[in-house]
Motif scaffolding. Structure first.
Motif, PDB file in Angstrom:
ATOM      1  N   TRP A   1       0.830  -1.194   0.000  1.00  0.00           N
ATOM      2  CA  TRP A   1       0.000   0.000   0.000  1.00  0.00           C
ATOM      3  C   TRP A   1       0.869   1.250   0.000  1.00  0.00           C
ATOM      4  O   TRP A   1       1.878   1.329   0.688  1.00  0.00           O
ATOM      5  CB  TRP A   1      -0.925  -0.005   1.217  1.00  0.00           C
ATOM      6  CG  TRP A   1      -1.984  -1.067   1.140  1.00  0.00           C
ATOM      7  CD1 TRP A   1      -2.547  -1.578   0.014  1.00  0.00           C
ATOM      8  CD2 TRP A   1      -2.586  -1.765   2.231  1.00  0.00           C
ATOM      9  NE1 TRP A   1      -3.477  -2.546   0.331  1.00  0.00           N
ATOM     10  CE2 TRP A   1      -3.530  -2.682   1.681  1.00  0.00           C
ATOM     11  CE3 TRP A   1      -2.449  -1.707   3.619  1.00  0.00           C
ATOM     12  CZ2 TRP A   1      -4.305  -3.513   2.469  1.00  0.00           C
ATOM     13  CZ3 TRP A   1      -3.229  -2.532   4.397  1.00  0.00           C
ATOM     14  CH2 TRP A   1      -4.144  -3.432   3.832  1.00  0.00           C
ATOM     15  N   ASN A   2       0.455   2.249  -0.781  1.00  0.00           N
ATOM     16  CA  ASN A   2       1.203   3.504  -0.881  1.00  0.00           C
ATOM     17  C   ASN A   2       1.085   4.351   0.380  1.00  0.00           C
ATOM     18  O   ASN A   2       2.040   4.992   0.814  1.00  0.00           O
ATOM     19  CB  ASN A   2       0.689   4.337  -2.061  1.00  0.00           C
ATOM     20  CG  ASN A   2       1.005   3.701  -3.395  1.00  0.00           C
ATOM     21  OD1 ASN A   2       2.105   3.218  -3.596  1.00  0.00           O
ATOM     22  ND2 ASN A   2       0.052   3.704  -4.300  1.00  0.00           N
ATOM     23  N   GLU A   3      -0.117   4.389   0.930  1.00  0.00           N
ATOM     24  CA  GLU A   3      -0.425   5.246   2.065  1.00  0.00           C
ATOM     25  C   GLU A   3      -1.267   4.459   3.069  1.00  0.00           C
ATOM     26  O   GLU A   3      -1.879   3.455   2.716  1.00  0.00           O
ATOM     27  CB  GLU A   3      -1.202   6.490   1.608  1.00  0.00           C
ATOM     28  CG  GLU A   3      -0.446   7.394   0.637  1.00  0.00           C
ATOM     29  CD  GLU A   3       0.714   8.138   1.293  1.00  0.00           C
ATOM     30  OE1 GLU A   3       0.700   8.256   2.546  1.00  0.00           O
ATOM     31  OE2 GLU A   3       1.621   8.576   0.572  1.00  0.00           O
ATOM     32  N   PRO A   4      -1.324   4.936   4.315  1.00  0.00           N
ATOM     33  CA  PRO A   4      -2.200   4.272   5.289  1.00  0.00           C
ATOM     34  C   PRO A   4      -3.656   4.288   4.841  1.00  0.00           C
ATOM     35  O   PRO A   4      -4.107   5.229   4.186  1.00  0.00           O
ATOM     36  CB  PRO A   4      -2.005   5.129   6.554  1.00  0.00           C
ATOM     37  CG  PRO A   4      -0.657   5.760   6.390  1.00  0.00           C
ATOM     38  CD  PRO A   4      -0.531   6.025   4.926  1.00  0.00           C
ATOM     39  N   ILE A   5      -4.383   3.223   5.171  1.00  0.00           N
ATOM     40  CA  ILE A   5      -5.805   3.113   4.846  1.00  0.00           C
ATOM     41  C   ILE A   5      -6.581   2.968   6.153  1.00  0.00           C
ATOM     42  O   ILE A   5      -5.988   2.713   7.203  1.00  0.00           O
ATOM     43  CB  ILE A   5      -6.077   1.940   3.885  1.00  0.00           C
ATOM     44  CG1 ILE A   5      -5.929   0.593   4.618  1.00  0.00           C
ATOM     45  CG2 ILE A   5      -5.152   1.980   2.676  1.00  0.00           C
ATOM     46  CD1 ILE A   5      -6.439  -0.589   3.814  1.00  0.00           C
ATOM     47  N   PRO A   6      -7.906   3.126   6.134  1.00  0.00           N
ATOM     48  CA  PRO A   6      -8.670   3.029   7.380  1.00  0.00           C
ATOM     49  C   PRO A   6      -8.413   1.709   8.121  1.00  0.00           C
ATOM     50  O   PRO A   6      -8.449   0.629   7.522  1.00  0.00           O
ATOM     51  CB  PRO A   6     -10.121   3.139   6.911  1.00  0.00           C
ATOM     52  CG  PRO A   6     -10.038   3.976   5.675  1.00  0.00           C
ATOM     53  CD  PRO A   6      -8.761   3.545   5.007  1.00  0.00           C
ATOM     54  N   ILE A   7      -8.161   1.822   9.407  1.00  0.00           N
ATOM     55  CA  ILE A   7      -7.886   0.630  10.212  1.00  0.00           C
ATOM     56  C   ILE A   7      -9.071  -0.331  10.171  1.00  0.00           C
ATOM     57  O   ILE A   7      -8.892  -1.551  10.171  1.00  0.00           O
ATOM     58  CB  ILE A   7      -7.546   1.025  11.664  1.00  0.00           C
ATOM     59  CG1 ILE A   7      -6.205   1.765  11.696  1.00  0.00           C
ATOM     60  CG2 ILE A   7      -7.476  -0.205  12.570  1.00  0.00           C
ATOM     61  CD1 ILE A   7      -5.808   2.301  13.056  1.00  0.00           C
ATOM     62  N   GLU A   8     -10.282   0.204  10.105  1.00  0.00           N
ATOM     63  CA  GLU A   8     -11.454  -0.670  10.042  1.00  0.00           C
ATOM     64  C   GLU A   8     -11.406  -1.557   8.795  1.00  0.00           C
ATOM     65  O   GLU A   8     -11.827  -2.711   8.829  1.00  0.00           O
ATOM     66  CB  GLU A   8     -12.743   0.146  10.086  1.00  0.00           C
ATOM     67  CG  GLU A   8     -13.104   0.653  11.473  1.00  0.00           C
ATOM     68  CD  GLU A   8     -13.202  -0.465  12.505  1.00  0.00           C
ATOM     69  OE1 GLU A   8     -13.848  -1.494  12.208  1.00  0.00           O
ATOM     70  OE2 GLU A   8     -12.644  -0.317  13.606  1.00  0.00           O
ATOM     71  N   GLU A   9     -10.910  -1.025   7.683  1.00  0.00           N
ATOM     72  CA  GLU A   9     -10.755  -1.851   6.473  1.00  0.00           C
ATOM     73  C   GLU A   9      -9.715  -2.941   6.704  1.00  0.00           C
ATOM     74  O   GLU A   9      -9.884  -4.089   6.273  1.00  0.00           O
ATOM     75  CB  GLU A   9     -10.331  -0.987   5.282  1.00  0.00           C
ATOM     76  CG  GLU A   9     -11.422  -0.107   4.706  1.00  0.00           C
ATOM     77  CD  GLU A   9     -10.977   0.595   3.441  1.00  0.00           C
ATOM     78  OE1 GLU A   9     -10.154   0.020   2.692  1.00  0.00           O
ATOM     79  OE2 GLU A   9     -11.427   1.731   3.211  1.00  0.00           O
ATOM     80  N   ILE A  10      -8.635  -2.571   7.375  1.00  0.00           N
ATOM     81  CA  ILE A  10      -7.565  -3.536   7.641  1.00  0.00           C
ATOM     82  C   ILE A  10      -8.072  -4.675   8.523  1.00  0.00           C
ATOM     83  O   ILE A  10      -7.784  -5.849   8.284  1.00  0.00           O
ATOM     84  CB  ILE A  10      -6.368  -2.825   8.299  1.00  0.00           C
ATOM     85  CG1 ILE A  10      -5.676  -1.913   7.270  1.00  0.00           C
ATOM     86  CG2 ILE A  10      -5.381  -3.829   8.886  1.00  0.00           C
ATOM     87  CD1 ILE A  10      -4.579  -1.057   7.851  1.00  0.00           C
ATOM     88  N   LEU A  11      -8.848  -4.338   9.536  1.00  0.00           N
ATOM     89  CA  LEU A  11      -9.336  -5.357  10.464  1.00  0.00           C
ATOM     90  C   LEU A  11     -10.348  -6.296   9.820  1.00  0.00           C
ATOM     91  O   LEU A  11     -10.602  -7.392  10.317  1.00  0.00           O
ATOM     92  CB  LEU A  11      -9.943  -4.685  11.694  1.00  0.00           C
ATOM     93  CG  LEU A  11      -8.915  -3.984  12.601  1.00  0.00           C
ATOM     94  CD1 LEU A  11      -9.615  -3.136  13.648  1.00  0.00           C
ATOM     95  CD2 LEU A  11      -7.994  -4.995  13.272  1.00  0.00           C
ATOM     96  N   GLN A  12     -10.911  -5.888   8.690  1.00  0.00           N
ATOM     97  CA  GLN A  12     -11.840  -6.753   7.962  1.00  0.00           C
ATOM     98  C   GLN A  12     -11.140  -7.544   6.863  1.00  0.00           C
ATOM     99  O   GLN A  12     -11.775  -8.303   6.148  1.00  0.00           O
ATOM    100  CB  GLN A  12     -12.956  -5.905   7.337  1.00  0.00           C
ATOM    101  CG  GLN A  12     -13.862  -5.245   8.363  1.00  0.00           C
ATOM    102  CD  GLN A  12     -14.845  -4.279   7.731  1.00  0.00           C
ATOM    103  OE1 GLN A  12     -15.150  -4.358   6.562  1.00  0.00           O
ATOM    104  NE2 GLN A  12     -15.332  -3.341   8.533  1.00  0.00           N
ATOM    105  N   PHE A  13      -9.819  -7.374   6.769  1.00  0.00           N
ATOM    106  CA  PHE A  13      -9.083  -7.972   5.655  1.00  0.00           C
ATOM    107  C   PHE A  13      -9.251  -9.489   5.550  1.00  0.00           C
ATOM    108  O   PHE A  13      -9.359 -10.031   4.454  1.00  0.00           O
ATOM    109  CB  PHE A  13      -7.606  -7.607   5.749  1.00  0.00           C
ATOM    110  CG  PHE A  13      -6.843  -7.877   4.490  1.00  0.00           C
ATOM    111  CD1 PHE A  13      -6.895  -6.991   3.427  1.00  0.00           C
ATOM    112  CD2 PHE A  13      -6.090  -9.027   4.346  1.00  0.00           C
ATOM    113  CE1 PHE A  13      -6.210  -7.234   2.260  1.00  0.00           C
ATOM    114  CE2 PHE A  13      -5.400  -9.289   3.171  1.00  0.00           C
ATOM    115  CZ  PHE A  13      -5.462  -8.389   2.120  1.00  0.00           C
ATOM    116  N   PRO A  14      -9.270 -10.241   6.666  1.00  0.00           N
ATOM    117  CA  PRO A  14      -9.412 -11.708   6.536  1.00  0.00           C
ATOM    118  C   PRO A  14     -10.810 -12.158   6.139  1.00  0.00           C
ATOM    119  O   PRO A  14     -11.015 -13.331   5.825  1.00  0.00           O
ATOM    120  CB  PRO A  14      -9.072 -12.226   7.937  1.00  0.00           C
ATOM    121  CG  PRO A  14      -8.446 -11.090   8.654  1.00  0.00           C
ATOM    122  CD  PRO A  14      -9.033  -9.856   8.057  1.00  0.00           C
TER     123      PRO A  14
END
Length: 233
Positions: free
Chosen positions: A203-216
């Motif tokens: 990823w180029n830049e940080p993205i919303p943490i909520e999106e990250i936590l839904q990644f799996p």
């Protein structure tokens, strides 16, 4: 340059910038570049806070990496760090005890633009203001610990030893390390089953943490499209 650093801090948004490390050995190469970028100064002042029992070898690696980029580096013990809080643009905090002296001052410094680099244990000692109560950030992959956290309805971000999890306000990103090191998310699906997945390091830049936590979670087309926007191709 103290003038440059002070100017950078005065214009910095009051958005916490934190580099959670899988280990202090991870703080090199691309992580150092990211820390300098977060400081909003080309040569930030680096305050290295460490316990007295750290060996000279342990102290060398990160200080040298910043000094090579013309950053001013000072060292102090945890009880004295607050004396340098107005000077520091970046605080590398290493402390083996179960408390953080002057922790309210440290939280205020983070909210005023100082970048904090530390292992997750330090972040959790600072409280929910830094790590939300429903989230756990850990170093390594102690499966028993992870299972206990997930069963307690925590979303877990586990950081490989040579990786880092960069948090900028409500956004975040992973910086990988040698040997494919990254961060992994552990959570529960809608049926309560434990699921996990490694996070990309592209990823180029940080993205919303909520999106990250839904990644799996099982990916939908819209979910994949949203994540694709952040990928460095």
């Amino acid at each position: 340059d103290n003038t440059t650093s002070a100017m950078a801090k005065s214009t910095a948004a009051a958005t916490p910038s934190i580099v959670a490390l899988g280990s202090y050995q991870a703080l090199k190469q691309t992580k150092v570049d990211q820390v300098i970028k977060l400081s909003k100064s080309s040569a930030p002042n680096i305050l290295h806070v460490h316990s007295a029992d750290d060996s000279a070898i342990k102290l060398e690696f990160d200080s040298a990496a910043f000094a090579d980029r013309e950053c001013a580096v000072k060292q102090c013990n945890p009880n004295d760090w607050h004396k340098f809080k107005a000077w520091a643009d970046v605080i590398i905090y290493r402390h083996d005890q179960d408390d953080v002296p002057s922790h309210e001052d440290l939280i205020n410094a983070i909210h005023n633009g100082t970048v904090l680099c530390a292992v997750p244990r330090i972040l959790h000692l600072l409280g929910e203001d830094i790590v939300p109560s429903d989230t756990a950030i850990i170093e390594g992959h102690d499966q028993t610990k992870i299972d206990n956290l997930v069963n307690a309805n925590k979303r877990v971000i586990a950081i490989d030893e040579l990786a880092a999890f960069v948090i900028v306000g409500e956004n975040a990103m992973t910086i990988g390390g040698e040997g494919g090191s990254t961060c992994h998310v552990y959570t529960q699906d809608e049926s309560g089953e434990s699921i996990t997945g490694p996070l990309p390091t592209t990823w180029n830049e940080p993205i919303p943490i909520e999106e990250i936590l839904q990644f799996p979670m099982p990916a939908t087309a819209s979910h994949l499209d949203a994540l694709e926007e952040h990928v460095d191709t």
